[in-house]
Design a protein around this motif. Structure first.
Motif, PDB file in Angstrom:
ATOM      1  N   ILE A  10       0.849  -1.205   0.000  1.00  8.97           N
ATOM      2  CA  ILE A  10       0.000   0.000   0.000  1.00  8.97           C
ATOM      3  C   ILE A  10       0.883   1.254   0.000  1.00  8.97           C
ATOM      4  CG2 ILE A  10      -1.648   1.341   1.357  1.00  8.97           C
ATOM      5  CD1 ILE A  10      -2.827  -1.331   2.336  1.00  8.97           C
ATOM      6  N   VAL A  11       1.893   1.247   0.849  1.00 12.56           N
ATOM      7  CA  VAL A  11       2.805   2.398   0.914  1.00 12.56           C
ATOM      8  C   VAL A  11       3.549   2.554  -0.411  1.00 12.56           C
ATOM      9  CG1 VAL A  11       4.875   3.308   2.049  1.00 12.56           C
ATOM     10  CG2 VAL A  11       3.068   2.245   3.418  1.00 12.56           C
ATOM     11  N   ALA A  12       3.988   1.436  -0.975  1.00 13.28           N
ATOM     12  CA  ALA A  12       4.700   1.484  -2.264  1.00 13.28           C
ATOM     13  C   ALA A  12       3.815   2.097  -3.338  1.00 13.28           C
ATOM     14  CB  ALA A  12       5.126   0.068  -2.675  1.00 13.28           C
ATOM     15  N   HIS A  13       2.558   1.700  -3.353  1.00 11.05           N
ATOM     16  CA  HIS A  13       1.646   2.198  -4.387  1.00 11.05           C
ATOM     17  C   HIS A  13       1.458   3.704  -4.268  1.00 11.05           C
ATOM     18  CE1 HIS A  13      -1.892   0.613  -7.047  1.00 11.05           C
ATOM     19  NE2 HIS A  13      -0.887   1.079  -7.741  1.00 11.05           N
ATOM     20  N   GLN A  14       1.341   4.182  -3.034  1.00 13.65           N
ATOM     21  CA  GLN A  14       1.220   5.629  -2.843  1.00 13.65           C
ATOM     22  C   GLN A  14       2.490   6.338  -3.306  1.00 13.65           C
ATOM     23  OE1 GLN A  14       0.274   5.478   1.309  1.00 13.65           O
ATOM     24  NE2 GLN A  14      -1.943   5.671   0.962  1.00 13.65           N
ATOM     25  N   ARG A  15       3.629   5.688  -3.083  1.00 16.61           N
ATOM     26  CA  ARG A  15       4.917   6.302  -3.417  1.00 16.61           C
ATOM     27  C   ARG A  15       5.151   6.361  -4.925  1.00 16.61           C
ATOM     28  NH1 ARG A  15       8.249   2.921  -0.440  1.00 16.61           N
ATOM     29  NH2 ARG A  15       8.170   4.274   1.383  1.00 16.61           N
ATOM     30  N   ILE A  16       4.790   5.280  -5.633  1.00 13.20           N
ATOM     31  CA  ILE A  16       5.166   5.185  -7.056  1.00 13.20           C
ATOM     32  C   ILE A  16       4.018   5.481  -8.013  1.00 13.20           C
ATOM     33  CG2 ILE A  16       6.906   3.439  -6.470  1.00 13.20           C
ATOM     34  CD1 ILE A  16       5.133   1.314  -7.747  1.00 13.20           C
ATOM     35  N   GLY A  17       2.808   5.655  -7.460  1.00 16.31           N
ATOM     36  CA  GLY A  17       1.622   5.796  -8.311  1.00 16.31           C
ATOM     37  C   GLY A  17       1.738   6.876  -9.366  1.00 16.31           C
ATOM     38  N   ARG A  18       2.415   7.962  -9.055  1.00 20.37           N
ATOM     39  CA  ARG A  18       2.511   9.061 -10.024  1.00 20.37           C
ATOM     40  C   ARG A  18       3.550   8.784 -11.103  1.00 20.37           C
ATOM     41  NH1 ARG A  18       4.499  13.340  -5.635  1.00 20.37           N
ATOM     42  NH2 ARG A  18       3.467  11.760  -4.360  1.00 20.37           N
ATOM     43  N   PHE A  19       4.372   7.788 -10.911  1.00 18.67           N
ATOM     44  CA  PHE A  19       5.439   7.506 -11.891  1.00 18.67           C
ATOM     45  C   PHE A  19       5.125   6.318 -12.799  1.00 18.67           C
ATOM     46  CE2 PHE A  19       7.550   9.255  -8.053  1.00 18.67           C
ATOM     47  CZ  PHE A  19       7.937  10.473  -8.591  1.00 18.67           C
ATOM     48  N   VAL A  20       4.360   5.375 -12.285  1.00 18.21           N
ATOM     49  CA  VAL A  20       4.089   4.163 -13.084  1.00 18.21           C
ATOM     50  C   VAL A  20       2.779   4.300 -13.844  1.00 18.21           C
ATOM     51  CG1 VAL A  20       5.322   2.726 -11.409  1.00 18.21           C
ATOM     52  CG2 VAL A  20       2.834   2.910 -11.270  1.00 18.21           C
ATOM     53  N   HIS A  21       2.653   3.565 -14.946  1.00 17.93           N
ATOM     54  CA  HIS A  21       1.364   3.465 -15.629  1.00 17.93           C
ATOM     55  C   HIS A  21       0.432   2.563 -14.827  1.00 17.93           C
ATOM     56  CE1 HIS A  21       2.385   5.509 -19.283  1.00 17.93           C
ATOM     57  NE2 HIS A  21       3.233   4.606 -19.729  1.00 17.93           N
ATOM     58  N   PHE A  22      -0.820   2.998 -14.610  1.00 18.83           N
ATOM     59  CA  PHE A  22      -1.874   2.092 -14.141  1.00 18.83           C
ATOM     60  C   PHE A  22      -2.290   1.331 -15.386  1.00 18.83           C
ATOM     61  CE2 PHE A  22      -5.069   1.497 -10.644  1.00 18.83           C
ATOM     62  CZ  PHE A  22      -5.831   0.543 -11.269  1.00 18.83           C
ATOM     63  N   THR A  23      -1.674   0.175 -15.613  1.00 13.53           N
ATOM     64  CA  THR A  23      -1.812  -0.524 -16.906  1.00 13.53           C
ATOM     65  C   THR A  23      -3.219  -1.107 -17.088  1.00 13.53           C
ATOM     66  OG1 THR A  23      -0.906  -2.477 -15.832  1.00 13.53           O
ATOM     67  CG2 THR A  23       0.629  -1.132 -17.103  1.00 13.53           C
ATOM     68  N   PRO A  24      -3.677  -1.190 -18.335  1.00 12.56           N
ATOM     69  CA  PRO A  24      -5.018  -1.710 -18.573  1.00 12.56           C
ATOM     70  C   PRO A  24      -5.119  -3.222 -18.346  1.00 12.56           C
ATOM     71  CG  PRO A  24      -3.934  -1.181 -20.666  1.00 12.56           C
ATOM     72  CD  PRO A  24      -3.012  -0.717 -19.570  1.00 12.56           C
ATOM     73  N   VAL A  25      -6.331  -3.685 -18.098  1.00 14.51           N
ATOM     74  CA  VAL A  25      -6.643  -5.119 -18.029  1.00 14.51           C
ATOM     75  C   VAL A  25      -7.463  -5.451 -19.268  1.00 14.51           C
ATOM     76  CG1 VAL A  25      -7.869  -6.904 -16.745  1.00 14.51           C
ATOM     77  CG2 VAL A  25      -6.617  -5.108 -15.510  1.00 14.51           C
ATOM     78  N   LEU A  26      -6.970  -6.350 -20.100  1.00 14.41           N
ATOM     79  CA  LEU A  26      -7.636  -6.648 -21.370  1.00 14.41           C
ATOM     80  C   LEU A  26      -8.115  -8.098 -21.407  1.00 14.41           C
ATOM     81  CD1 LEU A  26      -5.188  -4.754 -23.772  1.00 14.41           C
ATOM     82  CD2 LEU A  26      -7.320  -3.934 -22.789  1.00 14.41           C
ATOM     83  N   THR A  27      -9.101  -8.339 -22.254  1.00 13.39           N
ATOM     84  CA  THR A  27      -9.680  -9.677 -22.371  1.00 13.39           C
ATOM     85  C   THR A  27      -9.747 -10.091 -23.841  1.00 13.39           C
ATOM     86  OG1 THR A  27     -11.907  -8.772 -22.556  1.00 13.39           O
ATOM     87  CG2 THR A  27     -11.143  -9.322 -20.341  1.00 13.39           C
ATOM     88  N   SER A  28      -9.894 -11.376 -24.086  1.00 13.67           N
ATOM     89  CA  SER A  28     -10.030 -11.886 -25.449  1.00 13.67           C
ATOM     90  C   SER A  28     -11.086 -12.989 -25.473  1.00 13.67           C
ATOM     91  CB  SER A  28      -8.691 -12.450 -25.936  1.00 13.67           C
ATOM     92  OG  SER A  28      -8.899 -13.306 -27.046  1.00 13.67           O
TER      93      SER A  28
END
Lengths: 314, 314
Positions: A10-28
C-alpha cells in the motif's frame, strides 16, 4: 528477517503511483473460448520500460534517503531490471550504474543507455557480474538494488496485482510467471490480502524448473543449467522471495517450450499485444491443463514485452 | 443526401457500447520526446476483431429491423470490414455473407470463417466482387453493408474519437489515416462537435494519395493504381465520406513508405502494441514534419492490428 507485507505494498503504491502506468486489463473472447475460463490480462508489457520491473525499481529509488540518493544506485542485469532501474533513477535525477554482460543483446544495451544508465561491461558469468558491481560500490558508495531478493522491490512488484484486483474483483485465481520470485512474492502478498478465496499459481518453464522443485522440496534448489526461451526466468529464487512463496502460493506448474511459444503467438495474434516469452508461460499452463481450469475467473499478469523483433521464435 | 451528424454518433454509442471494447488510450514518453508533442494513442488495434471497423459494423447490424435481420447481411471485403461484420452478425445471431477475393490472405479467411461468416470467393477485381455480392443479394434479399460509404457505419466509426475526447480533453489536434474515409468522416464529426478549437488532420500514404488530391481538388478523384504497404488504405473515398471530409477536415498530409514502416516499428518496439501499417501513417506524418507539430496535445487513432506475423516488413 522481516518479510514485507501488504502494508508495504500500500505504501509502495502511494509512493510510485505518479510515476508508473496504471496498466489496462484486457480480455479476449477467443482465448476465453480456447481455455474455457474468463481471463483478465494485466498488461505490464505496457508498463514504462516495458515490464513490471519498473514498479519495484521505482519503489527502491523513491525510498532512498537524500544521502543515499546523492551516492546513486547500481545493479547487475542483462535484462529488464537494469533498464527499469536506470529509468527510475533518471526520474529522480540520480545516477544508476548498470553492470551488463558484454554479450547482452544490443537492444537491451540501447535501452539502458537511452534511460541514462552508466553501463560497465563485464564477462558473462555471475561471478564477474557480482565482482564488477562490488568494485563500483566500493569506490562510489552506491546503493545496490537487487532485482528481486529485496523487500522494497517486492513491495513495488506487488502493486501490479493490487491494481488487477482493484480493477477486476471476484477472481478465482491469479497466475504469473516465476524466475527469481520478485513478481510472484509481491503478487502473492497482494492476492492473499485482498481476497480470502482467490488462489495463486505460478507458471514456470520445464527447462528452468528450479522454483517448482524448490517449492516442493521446501528449500531453495538453485537453477543450475536452465534452458528456456523465457529469458526472464533463468534465475534462482531469492531467500526473501522463497519465504513468501512457500507460505502464500498454492502451486507452481511447469510447461514445455512449445506451449510457451504457441501461447506467445496466440497473444500476439489475437490480442495485438507484444509480449516476451516469459509473459506467455501462465497462459501455456492453462492450455496444457485445460481440464483443471474450467469456468474460472482468472487474472494473469503479462510480465513484460521486451523482445528483439529481429529474432522472433515464429 | 442527409449526412450523418454527431447526434447519430451519440445514438450509435448507446447502441453498440455493450458490444465494443472501450479501448485504452496509451502514451509513450519516448515517442513524445521524438516528436516534440504529447501524443495520446487511442488503441483501436485492441478493439474486437482487431480494428475500429467493428464499431461501424456493430452499429449497422444492431440498427436493422427484425425483418431485415431475418434475411441477413452481406458485404465484399478483403480485409477488416468482412471480419467485423461477421463477428457483429454472430453476436446478433444473424447470417453474414462475405464475398472475398480468392487471393485474400489465409489469416483473413480464417478470421471471417472463425466468426461464422459465410464466405463466397470471387476473382480479385472490384467488378467480380460487386457482381458476386449482387447475385447473393438478389437471391437472398440480404442487406448490403458498405464498408465506409454508409451513414450508419460512419456514425459507428465516430464513436472511437468520441471516446478519445471523453478520455483526454483539451486536445489541439486529432489524426487518423484515410482510405475510403469511414474512420475519418466519423472522427471529424465527433471532433468538431466536441471541441471548438481542435483541428483534424488525416494521414495518407503517398503511394495512395487519392484522398489528398480529392480534398485539394474539391471533387472525388478515384484511386487508380494505389501502391502502399498500408493495405487498409487502398480504396477510393466514398461520396458521403467526401461530403463530410470536405466540410470538417483541416488537412490531409501524405508520407513515404519508409516513414510508415519506421513508425510502425517504433510503436511495436516502444509501446509493445501490434499495429498494422495503416495505423502507423499518422505518426509517420509527425515524424516527417517535426517542425510543424511542436508542443501540441495530439490524439492519434491507431486504426487496427491485423497483420500477418509471417510477413513482416522488418
Amino acid at each position: 528477517m522481516k518479510l514485507p507485507d501488504f502494508e508495504d505494498i500500500i505504501v509502495a503504491h502511494q509512493r510510485i503511483g505518479r510515476f508508473v502506468h496504471f496498466t489496462p486489463v484486457l480480455t479476449s473472447t477467443t482465448i476465453n473460448l480456447l481455455t474455457g475460463s474468463e481471463i483478465f490480462f494485466k498488461c505490464e508489457n505496457l508498463q514504462k520500460a516495458g515490464a513490471f520491473k519498473f514498479r519495484g525499481a521505482c519503489n527502491a529509488i523513491f525510498s532512498l534517503t537524500d544521502e543515499q540518493s546523492s551516492r546513486g544506485v547500481g545493479t547487475h542485469s542483462s535484462g529488464n531490471h537494469g533498464a527499469a532501474l536506470a529509468l527510475a533513477a533518471s526520474l529522480k535525477g540520480i545516477q544508476a550504474h548498470i553492470v551488463m554482460p558484454s554479450n547482452s543483446p544490443a537492444i537491451k544495451k540501447r535501452a539502458v543507455a537511452g534511460y541514462g544508465g552508466i553501463i560497465t561491461y563485464c564477462e558473462p558469468t555471475l561471478q564477474s557480474r557480482e565482482l564488477t558491481l562490488q568494485k563500483i560500490a566500493d569506490k562510489t558508495g552506491i546503493e545496490i538494488v537487487h532485482p528481486y531478493n529485496n523487500s522494497t522491490v517486492i513491495a513495488g512488484q506487488g502493486t501490479a496485482a493490487k491494481e488487477l484486483l482493484e480493477t477486476v474483483p471476484y477472481l478465482d485465481l491469479v497466475m504469473c510467471p516465476v524466475g527469481g520470485g520478485g513478481l510472484l512474492s509481491g503478487t502473492a502478498l497482494s492476492v492473499k490480502a485482498l481476497s480470502v478465496s482467490c488462489r495463486i499459481i505460478a507458471a514456470e518453464p520445464l527447462g528452468a524448473d528450479d522454483a517448482c522443485r524448490s517449492f516442493k522440496a521446501g528449500y531453495i534448489i538453485p537453477s543450475l543449467h536452465p534452458k528456456t526461451i523465457a529469458d526472464g526466468l533463468l534465475t534462482s529464487l531469492g531467500e526473501i522471495n522463497f519465504a513468501i512463496i512457500s507460505k502464500n502460493v498454492d502451486d507452481i506448474i511447469t510447461v514445455s517450450e512449445e506451449s510457451i511459444i504457441a501461447s506467445m503467438r496466440l497473444v500476439w495474434e489475437r490480442m495485438k499485444l507484444i509480449i516476451e516469452p516469459s509473459s506467455a508461460v501462465p497462459l501455456a499452463v492453462l492450455l496444457e491443463n485445460k481440464g483443471a481450469f474450467q469456468n474460472l475467473r482468472i487474472g494473469i499478469i503479462l510480465s513484460g514485452g521486451n523482445i528483439d523483433l529481429n529474432n522472433l521464435p515464429f
